[in-house]
Motif scaffolding. Structure first.
Motif, PDB file in Angstrom:
ATOM      1  N   ASN A  56       0.926  -1.133  -0.079  1.00 28.26           N
ATOM      2  CA  ASN A  56      -0.014  -0.017   0.130  1.00 28.26           C
ATOM      3  C   ASN A  56       0.781   1.306   0.122  1.00 28.26           C
ATOM      4  O   ASN A  56       0.342   2.283   0.118  1.00 28.26           O
ATOM      5  N   GLY A 113       2.158   2.263  -2.447  1.00 27.69           N
ATOM      6  CA  GLY A 113       2.008   3.536  -3.456  1.00 27.69           C
ATOM      7  C   GLY A 113       3.106   2.842  -4.742  1.00 27.69           C
ATOM      8  O   GLY A 113       3.009   3.757  -5.643  1.00 27.69           O
ATOM      9  N   LYS A 114       3.598   1.740  -4.865  1.00 30.46           N
ATOM     10  CA  LYS A 114       4.467   1.350  -5.805  1.00 30.46           C
ATOM     11  C   LYS A 114       3.740   1.409  -7.205  1.00 30.46           C
ATOM     12  O   LYS A 114       4.323   1.776  -8.015  1.00 30.46           O
ATOM     13  N   SER A 115       2.727   0.684  -7.269  1.00 33.23           N
ATOM     14  CA  SER A 115       2.156   0.702  -8.502  1.00 33.23           C
ATOM     15  C   SER A 115       1.385   1.748  -9.211  1.00 33.23           C
ATOM     16  O   SER A 115       1.744   2.264 -10.532  1.00 33.23           O
ATOM     17  N   THR A 116       1.114   2.795  -8.042  1.00 34.11           N
ATOM     18  CA  THR A 116       0.732   4.153  -8.625  1.00 34.11           C
ATOM     19  C   THR A 116       1.970   4.797  -9.324  1.00 34.11           C
ATOM     20  O   THR A 116       1.799   5.506 -10.366  1.00 34.11           O
ATOM     21  N   GLY A 173      -4.840  -0.216  -5.634  1.00 40.85           N
ATOM     22  CA  GLY A 173      -5.888  -0.334  -4.614  1.00 40.85           C
ATOM     23  C   GLY A 173      -5.754   0.240  -3.425  1.00 40.85           C
ATOM     24  O   GLY A 173      -4.776   0.574  -3.063  1.00 40.85           O
ATOM     25  N   GLY A 217      -1.860  -5.381  -0.366  1.00 38.63           N
ATOM     26  CA  GLY A 217      -1.625  -6.718  -1.009  1.00 38.63           C
ATOM     27  C   GLY A 217      -2.418  -6.637  -2.257  1.00 38.63           C
ATOM     28  O   GLY A 217      -3.053  -7.844  -2.687  1.00 38.63           O
ATOM     29  N   ILE A 218      -2.372  -5.685  -3.220  1.00 39.74           N
ATOM     30  CA  ILE A 218      -3.092  -5.552  -4.475  1.00 39.74           C
ATOM     31  C   ILE A 218      -2.007  -6.467  -5.280  1.00 39.74           C
ATOM     32  O   ILE A 218      -2.675  -7.180  -6.249  1.00 39.74           O
ATOM     33  N   THR A 219      -0.834  -5.921  -5.589  1.00 38.83           N
ATOM     34  CA  THR A 219      -0.006  -6.627  -6.486  1.00 38.83           C
ATOM     35  C   THR A 219       0.480  -7.913  -5.905  1.00 38.83           C
ATOM     36  O   THR A 219       0.987  -8.158  -4.767  1.00 38.83           O
ATOM     37  N   GLY A 241       3.775  -5.714  -2.303  1.00 37.72           N
ATOM     38  CA  GLY A 241       4.053  -5.042  -1.020  1.00 37.72           C
ATOM     39  C   GLY A 241       4.449  -6.102   0.222  1.00 37.72           C
ATOM     40  O   GLY A 241       3.876  -6.947   0.168  1.00 37.72           O
ATOM     41  N   ASN A 285       6.600   8.645  -0.269  1.00 34.18           N
ATOM     42  CA  ASN A 285       5.485   8.765  -0.965  1.00 34.18           C
ATOM     43  C   ASN A 285       4.257   9.629  -0.209  1.00 34.18           C
ATOM     44  O   ASN A 285       4.586   9.460   1.109  1.00 34.18           O
ATOM     45  N   LYS A 286       3.286   9.866  -0.845  1.00 36.25           N
ATOM     46  CA  LYS A 286       1.977  10.464  -0.135  1.00 36.25           C
ATOM     47  C   LYS A 286       2.325  11.573   1.064  1.00 36.25           C
ATOM     48  O   LYS A 286       1.625  12.111   1.653  1.00 36.25           O
ATOM     49  N   ASP A 290       1.370  14.338  -0.148  1.00 36.30           N
ATOM     50  CA  ASP A 290       0.348  15.559  -0.253  1.00 36.30           C
ATOM     51  C   ASP A 290      -0.452  15.409   0.956  1.00 36.30           C
ATOM     52  O   ASP A 290      -1.260  16.299   1.472  1.00 36.30           O
ATOM     53  N   ALA A 325       2.806  10.398  -5.755  1.00 34.05           N
ATOM     54  CA  ALA A 325       2.664   9.617  -6.995  1.00 34.05           C
ATOM     55  C   ALA A 325       1.163   9.808  -7.447  1.00 34.05           C
ATOM     56  O   ALA A 325       0.908  10.237  -8.542  1.00 34.05           O
ATOM     57  N   LYS A 326       0.344   9.969  -6.479  1.00 33.85           N
ATOM     58  CA  LYS A 326      -1.260  10.272  -6.844  1.00 33.85           C
ATOM     59  C   LYS A 326      -1.331  11.717  -7.397  1.00 33.85           C
ATOM     60  O   LYS A 326      -2.104  11.895  -8.342  1.00 33.85           O
TER      61      LYS A 326
END
Ligand SMILES: Nc1nc2c(ncn2[C@@H]2O[C@H](COP(=O)(O)OP(=O)(O)OP(=O)(O)O)[C@@H](O)[C@H]2O)c(=O)[nH]1
Ligand SMILES: [Mg+2]
Length: 189
Positions: free
Chosen positions: A13, A15-18, A31, A35-37, A55, A126-127, A129, A163-164
């Motif tokens: 979570n 933000g690697k894929s983002t 997501g 645990g999305i990837t 992750g 990351n994040k 923001d 990233a977002k």
């Protein structure tokens, strides 16, 4: 000439894929839950490959992603035809929340693991923001990773990003610089 492999590693979570989508345009599943990837996703570019790893450290890691990630990375490191650029993606908000609970963030272990493998990782915090105080948070993170603050003396290694919000230019520059350095080293051999 050796091929270059950019690997993105970090907690679930973070933000690697983002980030990979933002940097290279590859659209993997993203997501809100960790645990999305579920498997290393490898993208091939000209003379360069990019790997998005599952992750680390989420509670339902029943399938042993940590072992899968470490085995894959260690295999890559042993391959003498490849040069690795590691990007350690950290969720700044979650890092600080863990410190508030007086616990040691898993990111400290991940960072040390990468150093042990002789990967001198770029740390992409990351994040940002979501942060209220950027400099203070960055200084805390670098110091927990074993570097002396202020973080601004580590600009060749540590970059704040979102990233977002598509604020990744500093990281892009750092990646280009590392790729350039590696190409020079290969040429001079
Ligand atoms: N606020 C904020 N959210 C972000 C940022 N980058 C990613 N996210 C969010 O973080 C969540 C996780 O993003 P992913 O890219 O799936 O994270 P991951 O590291 O690939 O996760 P795993 O595949 O589970 O390891 C998503 O809801 C993203 O929208 C950012 O810079 N700021
Ligand atoms: Mg992912």
């Amino acid at each position: 000439m050796k091929s270059i492999e950019i690997v993105f590693i970090g907690r679930a979570n973070a933000g690697k894929s983002t980030l990979i989508k933002e940097l290279f345009g590859f659209k993997a599943r993203i997501g809100r839950r960790p645990g999305i990837t579920r498997a290393p996703l490898r993208y091939q570019l000209e003379g360069l490959a990019v790997t998005d790893f599952p992750g680390l450290g989420f509670k339902r890691d029943l399938k042993g992603y940590e072992r899968l990630v470490s085995e894959t990375i260690e295999h890559m490191v042993k391959d003498l035809d490849r040069q690795i650029i590691g990007v350690h993606v950290i969720d700044a908000v979650s890092f600080m929340a863990i410190l508030q609970r007086h616990a040691v963030p898993l990111d400290v272990e991940i960072f040390e693991y990468l150093l042990d493998l002789d990967i001198d990782p770029i740390v992409a915090v990351n994040k940002i923001d979501k942060l209220k105080v950027l400099d203070e948070t960055m200084n805390t993170i670098v110091s927990r990773l074993g570097m002396l603050p202020p973080y601004k003396q580590w600009t060749d290694r540590v970059v704040p990003i979102s990233a977002k919000r598509r604020q990744v230019d500093a990281l892009r520059r750092l990646l280009k610089q590392r790729i350039q350095n590696m190409a020079n080293v290969s040429l001079s051999h």
